[in-house]
Every structure is written in structure tokens, then in C-alpha cells.
Design a protein around this motif. Sequence first.
Motif, mmCIF file in Angstrom:
data_model
loop_
_atom_site.group_PDB
_atom_site.id
_atom_site.type_symbol
_atom_site.label_atom_id
_atom_site.label_comp_id
_atom_site.label_asym_id
_atom_site.label_seq_id
_atom_site.Cartn_x
_atom_site.Cartn_y
_atom_site.Cartn_z
ATOM 1 N N ARG A 77 5.701 1.065 8.266
ATOM 2 C CA ARG A 77 6.197 2.536 7.671
ATOM 3 C C ARG A 77 5.955 3.132 6.334
ATOM 4 N NH1 ARG A 77 12.966 1.567 7.970
ATOM 5 N NH2 ARG A 77 13.103 2.101 10.684
ATOM 6 N N ARG A 78 4.506 2.726 6.748
ATOM 7 C CA ARG A 78 3.715 3.841 5.206
ATOM 8 C C ARG A 78 2.783 4.729 6.558
ATOM 9 N NH1 ARG A 78 6.493 0.790 3.107
ATOM 10 N NH2 ARG A 78 6.207 -0.364 1.068
ATOM 11 N N PRO A 79 2.173 5.734 5.228
ATOM 12 C CA PRO A 79 1.713 6.637 5.555
ATOM 13 C C PRO A 79 0.675 6.489 6.385
ATOM 14 C CG PRO A 79 2.761 7.491 3.915
ATOM 15 C CD PRO A 79 3.093 5.829 4.211
ATOM 16 N N ILE A 80 -0.327 7.524 7.271
ATOM 17 C CA ILE A 80 -1.162 6.404 8.078
ATOM 18 C C ILE A 80 -2.319 7.928 8.059
ATOM 19 C CG2 ILE A 80 -2.441 5.772 10.540
ATOM 20 C CD1 ILE A 80 0.522 4.146 10.930
ATOM 21 N N VAL A 81 -3.463 7.425 7.407
ATOM 22 C CA VAL A 81 -4.212 8.534 7.846
ATOM 23 C C VAL A 81 -5.478 8.152 9.149
ATOM 24 C CG1 VAL A 81 -6.346 9.538 6.155
ATOM 25 C CG2 VAL A 81 -4.187 9.421 5.716
ATOM 26 N N ALA A 82 -6.394 8.687 10.087
ATOM 27 C CA ALA A 82 -7.014 7.633 10.881
ATOM 28 C C ALA A 82 -7.654 9.017 11.454
ATOM 29 C CB ALA A 82 -5.671 7.806 12.311
ATOM 30 N N GLY A 83 -8.947 8.715 11.674
ATOM 31 C CA GLY A 83 -9.001 9.194 12.387
ATOM 32 C C GLY A 83 -9.111 10.044 13.571
ATOM 33 N N ASN A 84 -9.916 11.403 14.113
ATOM 34 C CA ASN A 84 -9.070 12.013 15.044
ATOM 35 C C ASN A 84 -10.283 11.997 16.099
ATOM 36 O OD1 ASN A 84 -8.732 14.102 16.835
ATOM 37 N ND2 ASN A 84 -8.861 16.176 14.960
ATOM 38 N N SER A 119 0.476 -1.636 -0.665
ATOM 39 C CA SER A 119 -0.148 -0.218 -0.288
ATOM 40 C C SER A 119 1.382 1.090 0.276
ATOM 41 C CB SER A 119 -0.872 -0.077 1.292
ATOM 42 O OG SER A 119 -1.688 -1.057 0.921
ATOM 43 N N ASP A 120 0.164 2.528 -0.570
ATOM 44 C CA ASP A 120 0.928 3.665 -0.048
ATOM 45 C C ASP A 120 0.396 4.505 0.551
ATOM 46 O OD1 ASP A 120 2.200 3.590 -2.811
ATOM 47 O OD2 ASP A 120 0.471 3.376 -3.526
ATOM 48 N N VAL A 121 -0.972 4.049 1.516
ATOM 49 C CA VAL A 121 -1.453 4.797 3.054
ATOM 50 C C VAL A 121 -2.678 4.007 3.677
ATOM 51 C CG1 VAL A 121 -3.354 6.010 1.340
ATOM 52 C CG2 VAL A 121 -2.136 6.534 3.652
#
Length: 382
Positions: free
Chosen positions: A304-311, A274-276
Amino acid sequence: MKMYFVLGGRMPSRKAYGIQAAQTCASFIDAGIDLTLIIPRSIALREQASMKEFYGLHTDIPVTVLPGLDWEGRGRLGFILNAIIFMLSSYVYLFAQSLRGRVDVVYSIDMDTYSYILLAFLPVPFFGELHTPRSHTTLWRIFFAFARGVILLNPHIRDGYVQKLGVPSERLHVDPCAVDAAWLERSISREEARERLGIPHDVVVAAYVGRFYDWKGLEILPPAFTNMPDIDCYLVGGTAEQFKAATGVSSLPPNLKFPGECRNEDAPLWHAASDVLLVTWPPKQSPFYADTSPMKLFEYMAARRPIVAGNDRAVTGVAPDGTVLLYKLGDPNDLASCVRKAVADGEDIRQMVENAFATVRTHTLPERARRILQFISARMLA
């Protein structure tokens, strides 16, 4: 030290609780603890391999099976009856073992609301690991008064117990979920991972790796990726039909991909491809979700991948500033904006990835087991 680890859940299980419990047991054994896992009788246990084979562990876990109804699919009443039977049988069994001097400490994880409560009243030290917050009632005041120590996943839970139940802070130890240390040493390239999984090399890939539940906040993904047709989102946890059933979403954009369920040992392969990586969260704030510790987040950090998560505070409580990109809960446009920033791979994103990896190095299973055992030893001397 002879420890009995009591788990009122169906084992072995591919669900997160089963993986976490098995890994915790193995980590205690590796640390030199003479541990026996106590579980209720289940069809799953009779039909599956040993804990070592099922979970891919390097050590086996001794198991004692006590009476249980295995009525998992019979609704709330079946669940309650099974929990009561296991509560009584585990208490009687361990009381008898304690009279024979065969137990030094009892440890339990709260797989249901009450099957472990009686264990606090055994004539041996009891330590409970609570994964969800409990009500501020007299029952729980008594439980905390008799338990020698309690392990919590989130500091917000600890603060509530100290302030509203008057629990002495020295009886509480906060330690979030952890990741297998071997995951930090894996070096699968993106190209190799995609080759093995059959993913094209020339596409941008975002991935959610985990089961589909209605409380995961997954319903945000279809509208978010409708606005990102140039990015493929792999939902590695089930089928499109299962996703629709869990989210109530009937229309899915073509760039949502459903490769099926994923074994725990195969998750790093999907991470590497994955990229993210995505951690969704329910849009409505709830103490049940806000005071958990997302094991998935630590697994992502190790990749070691960018992570997008709920705040949400469950995320921010274990992910320091500068480790993940946070989207506004319930806002698909903000989620899409974060994903695009992540895949742009700027210097700030690369630094964020390294910060996350440095963080997860302190949240490995051996490190967590060491800290918990230090807490147990200190409390037994108190």
C-alpha cells in the motif's frame, strides 16, 4: 495426487527463482497435493537449513536430490554439463517411478533452456511453467505437442505460441507471479518501520528492494536522483560497489543509500518505511524482459505504497490502468517527475494505491495455486 516438482536450479537460494519455487511448492502442499521437490545435488543444499527454515515456510517440502555437478561458477560449459546430467537423471528417475505407479503428474519450471524438455515424453502427464519465451522452432512444436499443459506468466507469450507455433489455446494457462497472502495482512506503520531500520522520520524515502543485475535498468537511478537531492533513495539489495559493477555507473549522488542485502522476510519492513517504491526496467525493449512477470510489483502492491515503474508491457500486462505510475523507459527526468508526483500524495495517488491493493488480492500464492491445480485437473481429464 502425487506430484513431482522438478527444478533444475540450485536450492535453497535467495534468488527470486528459489523463493518463487519454494512458495509454489508450499502452496500446492497446502492445497492437498502430495508433492516432492526434485533438485540436483549442490553444495548449497548440504550447507543450508531445510526448505522450511530457509524460506520461513509454515510447511516443509519433501526433497529428492539427484546427481549434479554443482558447477555454477565454472562458466557456460559447466552450466550446460550440469543441466544435461540433471536432464538425464531426472528423466530416468521419474520414468522408473512412473512404471511403479508412484507418480500422477510431473511439474517443472524452466530454470534453464532444456533440462526439463525430456520430461514431456514421460508416460505420465507433464505440466511445464515457462518463465521466458521460447523460440518458434520444430523442437518447441514437439515439446508443446507432448506436454499436457503449459503455465505462462504473461499473455503476450501465450499469443505468440498460439499464433506462431499453432499451440491450442486450451493447453496454455496464463497466471502471473504472486505474493504471500500474509503480506496483505501486515500492518507495519511507516514510523515503526523507520524506527526499526534507523531511517530518519523527517526525510522523503524512495526505495528499490531487490538484487542488482545489469539487466534491471538500475542505471537510471543516479541521474534521476541527482535531480532530486531532497529525496533519499534506498537501494536495498547490495553495496555501492555491487551497484556500480551492475550498472557501469561510477559516480553516485549522496542521496543514494545502500543498506546491504535484504532477506525476503525483511522486505515488507523496507516497503513500509518508504514513501514510494521503484520498479526499474531496461531501456531497450526485449522479448526476454517484456514477457516476464515482475514478482516485485505484486510485493509492492501489497505494501500500500505508491509505485513508480518502467512503462513496459511486462508491467502493464499485470498492472491495470490506475494502479502504478509509469515512467518512460530510459528517461531519468520522467522517472523523477513520477517520483515527485507519487510523494505529493494527492487524491489520485491515494486511489491508485487502493486500486493496486485490490489487484494484488487476486494474485496471492493460494489463489494462484488453486487456479493452476484447476487447470491441471481439467487437462488431465481432457
